[in-house]
Design an enzyme around this catalytic site. Structure first.
Site, PDB file in Angstrom:
ATOM      1  N   LYS A  66       0.835  -1.205   0.000  1.00 30.29           N
ATOM      2  CA  LYS A  66       0.000   0.000   0.000  1.00 30.29           C
ATOM      3  C   LYS A  66       0.873   1.260   0.000  1.00 30.29           C
ATOM      4  CE  LYS A  66      -3.935   1.839   2.631  1.00 30.29           C
ATOM      5  NZ  LYS A  66      -4.904   1.477   3.692  1.00 30.29           N
ATOM      6  N   GLU A  91     -10.969   6.192   4.922  1.00 34.25           N
ATOM      7  CA  GLU A  91     -11.037   5.277   6.064  1.00 34.25           C
ATOM      8  C   GLU A  91     -11.714   5.909   7.289  1.00 34.25           C
ATOM      9  OE1 GLU A  91      -6.954   4.013   6.318  1.00 34.25           O
ATOM     10  OE2 GLU A  91      -7.119   2.939   4.425  1.00 34.25           O
ATOM     11  N   ASP A  96      -6.469   6.520  14.260  1.00 37.15           N
ATOM     12  CA  ASP A  96      -6.242   5.203  13.633  1.00 37.15           C
ATOM     13  C   ASP A  96      -4.787   4.799  13.788  1.00 37.15           C
ATOM     14  OD1 ASP A  96      -5.829   3.035  11.963  1.00 37.15           O
ATOM     15  OD2 ASP A  96      -6.914   3.865  10.246  1.00 37.15           O
TER      16      ASP A  96
HETATM   17 MG    MG Z   1      -6.154   0.198   8.834  1.00 35.98          MG
END
Ligand code: MG
Ligand code: ADP
Length: 665
Positions: A97, A200, A227
């Protein structure tokens, strides 16, 4: 800046030909939501408004390690790939990613992979360094690697649902166009129709139903999403308005996560074992033990660890010891959180909620310090490593056409509605996602005094230039009195009723002349096309921004040149108002502006030329103004003149701000 509408000849307005309605292609309730994570990925469904549910693999596991192995000439995904990572470090790809949408030149972090020499696109050589020696390299791109992961998740979806009509994939809020595009491409390669990408933090907020818990009728709220994953920390501040989330600011650290906790603990264990130079096998052992101990300490106060290969007998490890090791790391996340709140200009007391995301937020110290920093208990009822996938599933279900309690898509404007202004720029009057019924109005003005009519072009879409939007209707407002530039006042109102019927009315405020039309903006637009148009605007955001800047700069410079030229022409022989050398200089600056207008393909040179002309002609403008005042106000007191001047200034300011007003409910 004042908005002007172009003048044209024509008389009657014309409504865009309605197209035949398109049937929806999407199968309701067959959509999946995917959290494509750096270290783990998940897939969830929430068919037809049901509670979201994570789909498991054959062994009942939810998390799919985001790891793909190409060792032995086979492609293997997930746990099996992870298992051979130590043997084949160059052929087992993890955390791809980080490479998505990046060129080789952007890669400024360590990784064990062999990259292709090209700098534009990034590809990784996954051939076997021993067995394939002498053979040409075998390149894979991060997009293809991600596609392999997505395929496995899509497969889980197909097993559960029978078929998958499409997916919502989450991406970090800070992902740029290239990273988003790469993620969409990966979805497409995996055979998925990507309904849309979802940030997200927004997904996490949706999973908690925060969109329905906003304050007031419009559903307002401010939320922080913290996060902490395996290798990254992201903090996002979201604003909820009218049921729609907007990311106000993002921050964090792309090289800080739970893996660093593992390393801190592993280092302490190695020290205890008095091993300063561990072998690869010892290193692997200590890392595995450290991670297991860390995760156990989220529940237990103490754990017992033993390192066979490192020669460390059973020792007890307490949570307090662990907390002392990771304290500095966690504090870094807190500092970043505070900085991001500041960026968003939000005080922690204004927040309506703090959401915890990511496996590492299970660590009690993390929870405690977050609670302390934000001054409130964070939301943590939903499993922090599943919450993003849940939100993606909910969004996917909505986009597949399901109606959910509290979320009726028909109640929002799917695409912005606006008006074309000078330079082909779109002025959005009703923003996308506004709830209907709604009405909004904005005042426009004339560009030149020759203008006796205004042509109204109503457009729909998210792009900045009218040419890139869908044309809905055109009409003319005639009979406008001749007025100096920026003096006319034309109020345009957009009214969208509960049936999504749009009425556009334009009224010249001095004379009261008015004209209006009705149009149905959603006519002939399928949900797919709406999504496409929205995604399209995301894809073009950067170039649109530049194109709009350029168009605005062109309009501005044209306006100033016209005004100054007219003033110079008018002043003619009036004594003392314009010296010859000053006139020369101004005319030269006008010529420079015209040259810039002929050549420039960027806003900067236009703005520079315009600013120079404005500066140069400023004393002249002041003298004209003073003269006008003297002639108009001779015999009045100084106070009267001053108050008239102040009024003039105020009017100028009012003109400067384009007066938009939303009066919908
Ligand atoms: Mg994550
Ligand atoms: P990402 O989004 O980066 O893929 P995740 O959200 O899946 O990451 O988080 C992975 C991290 O969470 C790993 O460092 C893992 O060790 C950690 N983690 C998972 N469960 C726990 C737990 N119970 N206690 C502490 N850390 C945990």
């Amino acid at each position: 800046m004042t908005q002007s509408i172009d003048i044209t000849g024509g008389g009657l307005f014309q409504i865009a030909e309605p197209e035949a309605p398109n049937p929806r292609r999407r199968a309701v309730g067959k959509a999946i939501g995917i959290d494509l994570g750096t270290t783990h990925s998940l897939v969830a469904i929430a068919p037809k408004g049901a509670e979201p549910q994570i789909l498991l693999d054959e062994d009942g596991r939810a998390l799919l390690p985001s790891v793909v192995s190409y060792a032995g000439g086979r492609t293997v995904v997930g746990r099996a790939a992870q298992a051979v990572a130590v043997e084949h470090p160059e052929q087992v790809l993890s955390s791809v990613k980080r490479f998505m949408g990046r060129g080789r030149a952007d890669i400024d972090f360590d990784h064990p992979y062999r990259l292709a020499p090209d700098t534009q696109v990034m590809r990784i050589d996954v051939s076997d360094p021993v067995a394939d020696a002498g053979q040409p390299p075998r390149y894979v791109s991060p997009v293809e690697v991600s596609a392999r992961i997505l395929e496995v998740l899509a497969e889980r979806g197909a097993r559960e649902l029978g078929e998958v009509s499409g997916a919502v994939i989450t991406v970090p809020a800070y992902f740029d166009d290239a990273q988003r595009q790469a993620t969409k491409d990966a979805g497409r390669i995996a055979g998925l129709e990507v309904y849309r990408l979802l940030a997200e933090p927004t997904a996490a907020a949706l999973a908690y139903g925060l969109d329905r818990q906003g304050r007031g009728e419009q559903g307002e709220g401010l939320f922080a999403v913290y996060d902490l994953g395996g290798g990254t920390f992201d903090i996002s501040i979201l604003r909820l308005r009218g049921g729609v989330f907007q990311v106000l600011a993002t921050g964090g650290d792309s090289a800080l996560g739970g893996d660093d906790f593992d390393r801190a603990l592993a280092a302490a264990l190695l020290e205890q074992a008095e091993l300063s130079n561990p072998s690869p096998a010892q290193l692997q052992e200590v890392m595995q033990v450290a991670r297991a101990a860390k995760e156990a300490l989220s529940e237990a106060e103490t754990v017992t660890v033993a390192l066979e290969r490192c020669g460390l007998a059973s020792t007890e490890l307490t949570r307090a010891q662990f907390d002392a090791l990771i304290g500095p790391l966690v504090k870094r996340t807190i500092r970043a959180s505070k900085a991001t709140l500041k960026d968003a200009a939000v005080d922690k007391r204004e927040l309506d909620g703090v959401v915890l995301v990511g496996g590492s937020t299970r660590v009690p110290l993390v929870r405690a310090l977050v609670e302390k920093a934000f001054g409130r208990e964070p939301l943590l009822d939903i499993d922090p490593d599943k919450v993003v996938a849940y939100g993606a599933a909910i969004q996917a279900d909505i986009l597949s056409g399901s109606e959910r309690e509290g979320v009726t898509l028909l109640d929002v404007v799917p695409l912005s509605l606006g008006l074309e202004t000078m330079g082909g720029i779109v002025e959005k009057i009703i923003p996308r996602n506004a709830t209907i019924p709604i009405s909004a109005r904005q005042v426009f003005t004339n560009y030149s005094e020759k203008q006796t009519g205004m042509s109204m072009h109503v457009v729909q879409g998210e792009r900045e230039l009218a040419d890139d939007c869908r044309s809905l209707a055109r009409f003319e407002l005639g009979g406008i009195p001749r007025l100096p530039p920026s003096m006319a006042r034309v109020e345009v109102s957009f009214e969208l009723d509960a049936d999504a019927l749009l009425t556009v009315t334009a009224r010249e405020l001095m004379t009261g002349v008015k004209q209006s039309i009705e149009v149905k903006p959603t006519y002939g637009l399928s949900a797919d096309e709406v999504d496409e148009l929205v995604m399209d605007s995301l894809d073009h955001a950067r170039e649109d921004f530049a194109a709009r800047n350029l168009a605005e700069a062109r309009v501005e410079i044209g306006r100033v040149v016209l005004a100054v030229q007219t003033a110079v022409d008018e002043v003619g022989g009036i004594e003392g108002l314009l010296a010859d050398d000053e006139r020369e200089a101004i005319l030269a600056a006008i010529a420079a502006c015209e040259a810039a207008m002929a050549e420039a393909d960027h806003a900067d040179p236009l703005n520079a030329a315009r600013e120079r002309l404005e500066q140069l002609s400023e004393p002249f403008a002041r003298r004209r103004m003073e003269r006008a005042l003297r002639s108009g106000m001779s015999g009045r007191s100084l106070a009267e003149i001053e108050s008239a001047l102040a009024e003039e200034e105020q009017l100028d300011q009012r003109r400067g701000a384009h007066s938009a007003e939303i009066i919908g409910d």
